[in-house]
Design a protein around this motif. Structure first.
Motif, PDB file in Angstrom:
ATOM      1  N   TYR A 115     -10.631  15.763  -3.191  1.00 39.11           N
ATOM      2  CA  TYR A 115     -10.374  16.393  -4.477  1.00 39.11           C
ATOM      3  C   TYR A 115     -10.386  15.305  -5.537  1.00 39.11           C
ATOM      4  O   TYR A 115      -9.829  14.213  -5.344  1.00 39.11           O
ATOM      5  N   ILE A 116     -11.029  15.563  -6.691  1.00 39.49           N
ATOM      6  CA  ILE A 116     -11.176  14.567  -7.755  1.00 39.49           C
ATOM      7  C   ILE A 116     -10.312  14.991  -8.942  1.00 39.49           C
ATOM      8  O   ILE A 116     -10.462  16.096  -9.479  1.00 39.49           O
ATOM      9  N   VAL A 117      -9.400  14.105  -9.317  1.00 42.00           N
ATOM     10  CA  VAL A 117      -8.555  14.307 -10.498  1.00 42.00           C
ATOM     11  C   VAL A 117      -9.212  13.562 -11.654  1.00 42.00           C
ATOM     12  O   VAL A 117      -9.412  12.331 -11.580  1.00 42.00           O
ATOM     13  N   SER A 118      -9.559  14.238 -12.713  1.00 43.68           N
ATOM     14  CA  SER A 118     -10.238  13.632 -13.858  1.00 43.68           C
ATOM     15  C   SER A 118      -9.255  13.329 -14.979  1.00 43.68           C
ATOM     16  O   SER A 118      -8.135  13.859 -15.022  1.00 43.68           O
ATOM     17  N   GLY A 119      -9.672  12.474 -15.921  1.00 48.16           N
ATOM     18  CA  GLY A 119      -8.883  12.159 -17.106  1.00 48.16           C
ATOM     19  C   GLY A 119      -7.691  11.276 -16.851  1.00 48.16           C
ATOM     20  O   GLY A 119      -6.692  11.344 -17.581  1.00 48.16           O
TER      21      GLY A 119
END
Length: 1197
Positions: free
Chosen positions: A801-805
């Motif tokens: 899972y990719i968490v952005s920002g």
């Protein structure tokens, strides 16, 4: 979360629907349905684009199409309408567009050459065929020519040209003799791709008069023959005999012997050539070389490897063949021809072009009114093909307008289509190497759903096998399919079922409780229809008493048991096989219901017997070996692995445990020591067996621990000292109830792939670890040490899972928790991760360089602040390069070198520097993302070092006492040269070294003449350069002064005179004269008797007489250099004037003419006749004594 899941499911359904719409709904070939539905024409069969026909047969140009209503056909020829009715020779097959042109009755094929195109048309549109080019096959005769005989010298190369006539298609070439036998070919003699026959070198056995080239034209089944070629090979022996027979003895001409030579290429010519080939074709490259010995050919691809599995070598490796070539095969291919005398090569630059080929060919669209759709036509090629569209065979630019249609390059977009939008579209992709033409129709239909599978169809399967229930459907728009079980059952969902796009329902592991009625419902906006089918799940057939291994004596009887257990609704049949074949037709074999008996066993009965139990749904078998032995008083005890356990039974079935019991098989005279229990998960890993437990050999029951949501089957293996038995038959299946997960994913990590994200990864749970349906993962994260709340998301079927920002490179607390439809797993452990790194911001400062020596420097720098690293500090990296050599004063190509120092180091060593050079360097900090900015370039210089050896030392112009030395300066002076040092010493014949002489030479000199050396002497020289630091490496050479020319000339005369013809003739005359004198002396002695020597001496008194020399006993010489007086001889006498007994009275000196010469030990004469002889030292003679003429004669003969 449930709301989000529902939205995702609806989006997935929409995407699936759009994909079905875009990829086109094919109308099923149901006879009733086809009668009712309109459909535009579709070309189903056509002749090839390049159609070469046999001029002796009728021309058949195929064009078949389907459609509703059935299409009508028309043709064009060379771009204009072809009126078939006006040509009596042309007919069309009934219900078809295929043309038949009658040539058999006097027609000419050439009259029908041209480009043909077929159009199939009905009320819904028109489809067109490819352009079909009709050309008749041609097999012309060879042109008349006078073939001259070939006369070749043995060992020379030879090429026999075939030059076949140009045919259509090109002929196949081969060489044969008058007996129609193929001429043998090998590495020396082979046929080229152009049909010529190449000889790398000819041999006498190549002589023959029937080298015949044949051309076979396959299309017309004809073979043409070239006139025979005669080859005559002249061997060296026969050629020399012919020459000698035609020349006189005084001629010295003759054929040169066979001369070996290095290879040269016969084809292709030159050192380079080019080849263009089309993608998908076969690439053929050829190199044929001549040489003696015969060269061998090797192929390489420059800058790459030959493709594996597509590369073949033919014609004794002279031809490189690559099949299915692609653009990646472009490049330079080099063939190397080599023999022991050398090699040659040829480079072929291959360029792979490509006729157009499909990436996405347009596909038929079935739409309902008001729907949207697209036709996509994507092709590639080299050069890039041009895409053009037609509609119903007319270019779309001039076709009637359709408001629902929009052309966008290789795509046609349809929106809000109506029934009038039905048409056939043609996509043409073309470039200079060919074209592609595809028809795709848009059929606008409004059809309610229909289910084509017969109603109440019965499906029967064996338990634990997949069950496939059909629901073939049609409708426009494409119907949605749903399945229900039972009359009022709910819609089927979940992991227990697989729903296929064609409507089929798959139950991967059918159980007894899967039996029942299933309803398929198809619906679209025009209606709904449903159909019921029935499923029956049967018990599997099992052999519960298997045949066992038997050893029987001859004449005995034996019985094999085979007891089966089966579903009561199925009727089994039992069949016996011997060695996988039928049983012998012999009344000794008796088949009972559950056994096979063999009476009066013979040796022929030895073998493997198999019991096969069949039903209409399954089949099982078991085998046993029968060994027939001779009768023995006491049968031997046979020890073997145990027979497998049987009759497995499951009891006490609980959520997390079950009891398994079994009956042991026969132990084969070796007690069973233990049982191994294995399990299979039929839901998650069917066909894979895992270890479950192990118990003692006296135990036949075991309590097994189970995991939730696993479809268990068990089997038991017995073990004794001999080995393990075959596994038992599998037990019945037991599906445990679902539960919350017991564990969470492992391997949780948090890393960043970009400066503003955090990538969370984990090892997903395996199927049986899920403990129930609907396995998902709750991913949670928060920034460390800032007091943030946890942020969570639930995902499924992923492990990332990719968490952005996120901020750049900050620590995060991370946890991943498993959950399923029944709940969450225990609270997971937290791990620390970091968001993505970015490049460092600051360069290291205060860079200092300390010179250690001429090749080593130490670099110091200040570390950068850790906050500016913006990532994991991996170390510091030094870039350094040489600016110029201080001795050469010229710049060169800058080659930067890199050294990396791991960790938070603040210094490092730079080894391998060149002395007396100017360098620059800079330092950069490195993290996981890359390098930061460089520090300002730092300039430093290395001190002088010792030079390398002089680049060369040559010794030339040798004389009797001098040698000339020439040298080149060191390649690497490593400083300022101050001088050269030369040392030399003589070497005697035993390789001992003499005294060493040293000479110092100014640095600007490049040559020196050494004088006053000894002649014919070998000298060894040592030479090196010096800087202020010291002496460098030395270079050594050896040379020899020349010999004394006088001695060389004397030795030459002594050797050469004895071989001259005049000298040999003179010696023969002298010998003959001496022989005559001896005979005369003998006669006079017999006549006159003795006479006093005193009187003889008085008679020959001479005041100039010279006595014999006292030192060597030779006669003295008398000569007058001015008056040229005749020579006078004297004799040695004692003081009493009497002749001693050993002195001969008849000395032949008295009869000579002043012979002053001598003979060598081998009898060759080395003196000369002269009036005066100067005394010279003679090499090889220890004494200057001249032997008497008698001794000389004896030595001569």
């Amino acid at each position: 979360m449930m709301t989000k899941k529902s939205i995702s499911a609806s989006r997935a359904s929409l995407i699936l629907f759009l994909c079905q719409m875009i990829t086109a709904l094919e109308v099923p070939l149901d006879p009733i349905l086809l009668k009712e539905l309109s459909q535009p024409p579709t070309i189903t069969q056509q002749s090839p684009k390049d159609y070469i026909v046999d001029p002796r047969e009728n021309i058949v140009i195929q064009c078949e199409a389907k459609g509703k209503p059935p299409p009508s056909f028309s043709w064009t020829r060379n771009g204009t309408h072809f009126d078939i009715d006006k040509d009596a020779r042309v007919t069309v097959k009934p219900n078809s567009g295929t043309l038949v042109i009658n040539i058999m009755n006097g027609g000419k094929t050439e009259a029908y050459e041209g480009v043909y195109q077929c159009t199939a048309r009905n009320e819904r549109g028109a489809a067109i065929s490819n352009n079909i080019v009709i050309r008749p096959s041609r097999s012309p005769l060879w042109t008349k020519e006078k073939v001259e005989p070939k006369h070749v010298r043995e060992g020379d190369p030879l090429v026999l040209h075939c030059s076949p006539p140009v045919g259509l298609p090109p002929p196949i070439i081969f060489w044969m003799d008058n007996s129609f036998q193929r001429l043998p070919q090998n590495e020396r003699v082979s046929q080229g791709l152009n049909g010529d026959l190449y000889f790398s070198n000819v041999k006498p056995e190549d002589t023959r008069e029937d080298y015949i080239c044949y051309a076979r034209f396959n299309h017309t089944q004809t073979i043409q023959q070239k006139q025979p070629i005669s080859v005559k090979v002249f061997s060296m022996d026969s050629l020399n005999e012919t020459i000698s027979a035609n020349l006189s003895d005084t001629d010295f001409y003759g054929a040169k012997p066979l001369t070996e030579r290095r290879p040269t290429l016969l084809t292709p010519v030159g050192s380079t050539s080019n080849k263009v080939e089309l993608r998908g074709n076969v690439l053929l490259l050829e190199c044929i070389a001549e040489g003696l010995p015969t060269p061998v050919i090797r192929w390489i691809k420059e800058g790459g490897e030959l493709p594996i599995n597509r590369t073949f070598f033919e014609n004794f490796k002279k031809t490189l063949k690559i099949i299915e070539v692609s653009e990646a095969d472009s490049g330079k291919y080099k063939c190397v021809a080599r023999n022991p005398l050398g090699s040659t090569h040829h480079t072929i630059t291959v360029t792979v072009k490509a006729a157009p080929y499909w990436i996405t060919a347009p596909r038929n669209l079935v739409l309902s009114p008001g729907e949207d759709g697209t036709l996509i036509c994507r092709a590639n090629g080299n050069p890039k093909p041009n895409i053009s569209w037609l509609t119903n065979g007319v270019p779309i630019a001039i076709a009637p307008e359709d408001p629902s249609r929009k052309v966008d390059g290789d795509t046609i977009i349809f929106s809000d289509v109506q029934e009038r939008s039905s048409a056939v579209y043609q996509c043409n992709a073309s470039n200079e190497y060919g074209y592609l033409l595809a028809n795709a129709f848009v059929n606008v239909l409004a059809e309610p759903p229909r289910i084509l599978t017969p109603a109440n169809k019965l499906y029967q399967v064996i338990a634990n096998n997949p069950a496939l229930l059909d629901c073939a459907f049609f409708g426009s728009p494409v119907p949605e399919i749903e399945w229900f079980k039972g009359v009022k059952g709910s819609i089927l969902r979940g992991d227990l079922y697989v729903f296929h796009d064609n409507g089929t329902l798959e139950i991967p592991v059918a159980q007894k409780d899967s039996t029942g009625t299933y309803t398929c419902v198809a619906r679209n906006k025009l209606g709904k229809v449903q159909n019921e089918v029935h499923l029956e799940v049967k018990d599997p057939t099992m052999i519960i008493k298997q045949p066992e291994y038997k050893i029987i004596q001859r004449g005995g009887q034996v019985s094999f048991e085979c007891t089966i257990k089966h579903d009561p609704t199925l009727i089994p049949t039992i069949m016996w096989l011997k060695d996988n074949g039928e049983l012998p037709d012999d009344e000794r074999f008796i088949i009972h219901k559950d056994s096979l008996a063999i009476m009066n066993v013979t040796d022929k009965d030895d073998g493997t017997y198999t019991c096969v139990a069949n039903t209409t749904l399954d089949s099982v078998s078991a085998s046993a070996v029968l060994t027939v032995v001779a009768a023995t008083p006491t049968p031997a005890i046979i020890y073997d692995r145990p027979n497998p356990p049987f009759d497995l039974e499951l009891t006490d079935q609980l959520e997390r445990s079950i009891q398994l019991s079994w009956i042991p098989g026969y132990d084969n005279n070796s007690p069973i020591t233990n049982f191994v229990i294995e399990y299979e998960d039929g839901m998650h890993e069917p066909g894979v067996w895992h270890y479950q437990a192990e118990v003692r050999g006296t135990q036949t029951t075991v309590q097994l621990k189970l995991s939730p949501y696993v479809n268990y089957s068990f089997r038991v293996i017995a073990v004794n000292e001999i080995g393990r038995s075959q596994p038992s038959e599998a037990s019945e299946q037991y599906l445990t109830k679902a539960a919350k997960p017991d564990e969470n994913p492992s391997g949780v990590q948090g890393i960043g792939s970009e400066p503003d994200n955090l990538v969370i990864i984990w090892e997903p749970l395996k199927g049986f670890q899920s403990n129930g349906p609907g396995l998902q993962y709750k991913v949670s994260w928060r920034q460390k040490d800032v007091g943030d709340e946890w942020t969570s998301v639930i995902v499924a079927n992923v492990s990332k899972y990719i968490v952005s920002g996120t901020p750049t490179f900050v620590p995060y607390e991370i946890k991943v928790q498993a959950l399923n439809d029944l709940g969450y797993a225990p609270e997971p452990a937290e791990v620390i991760g970091h968001s993505g790194e970015d490049l460092p911001m600051v360069a290291p400062g205060n860079v200092q360089v300390h010179i250690v020596n001429s090749t080593l420097a130490k670099v110091h720098w200040d570390p950068v602040p850790l906050k500016t690293v913006r990532g994991h500090l991996q170390g510091y990296r030094i870039y350094y390069w040489k600016v110029q050599s201080l001795s050469k004063r010229r710049r060169r190509h800058v080659e930067k070198k890199i050294l990396t120092f791991s960790g938070n180091k603040t210094h490092g060593m730079l080894p391998g520097l060149e002395p007396y050079s100017s360098y620059k360097l800079n330092v950069r900090v490195v993290n996981g993302k890359g390098e930061g900015p460089a520090s300002p370039d730092k300039l430093f210089k290395t001190p002088e070092g010792v030079p390398s050896a002089p680049s060369f030392l040559k010794i030339t112009n040798p004389t009797l006492d001098s040698l000339t030395l020439e040298w080149g300066p060191p390649t690497h002076p490593n400083g300022v040269l101050i001088a050269y040092t030369l040392k030399f010493q003589p070497i005697n014949s035993t390789h001992e070294l003499g005294p060493l002489v040293e000479i110092r030479i100014p640095a600007n000199e490049t040559s020196l003449i050494l004088s006053n050396l000894n002649y014919s002497t070998r000298y060894k020289f040592y030479f090196y350069a010096q800087t202020s630091v010291g002496a460098g490496s030395q270079i050594t050479e050896e040379a020899v002064t020349i010999m004394d020319e006088g001695k060389m000339a004397m030795a030459s005369r002594q050797v050469d005179i004895a071989t001259q013809g005049w000298f040999i003739g003179l010696m023969c005359a002298v010998a003959l004269l001496i022989l005559i004198l001896l005979i005369v002396c003998f006669i006079r002695r017999n006549k006159g008797g003795k006479y006093p020597v005193k009187e003889k001496e008085d008679a020959h008194a001479d005041p100039e007489i010279q006595p014999m020399k006292e030192d060597d006993g030779t006669f003295g010489e008398y000569s007058d250099a001015e008056d040229h007086k005749p020579l006078k001889k004297g004799s040695r006498t004692p003081s009493d004037r009497t002749v001693k007994k050993e002195d001969s009275d008849d000395s032949l000196v008295d009869y000579g003419e002043g012979v002053n010469g001598q003979f060598n030990e081998d009898g060759s004469f080395i003196g000369q006749y002269s009036g005066k002889k100067e005394k010279e030292p003679a090499e090889g003679n220890e004494s200057s004594e001249a032997p008497s003429p008698v001794n000389a004669m004896n030595s001569f003969v």
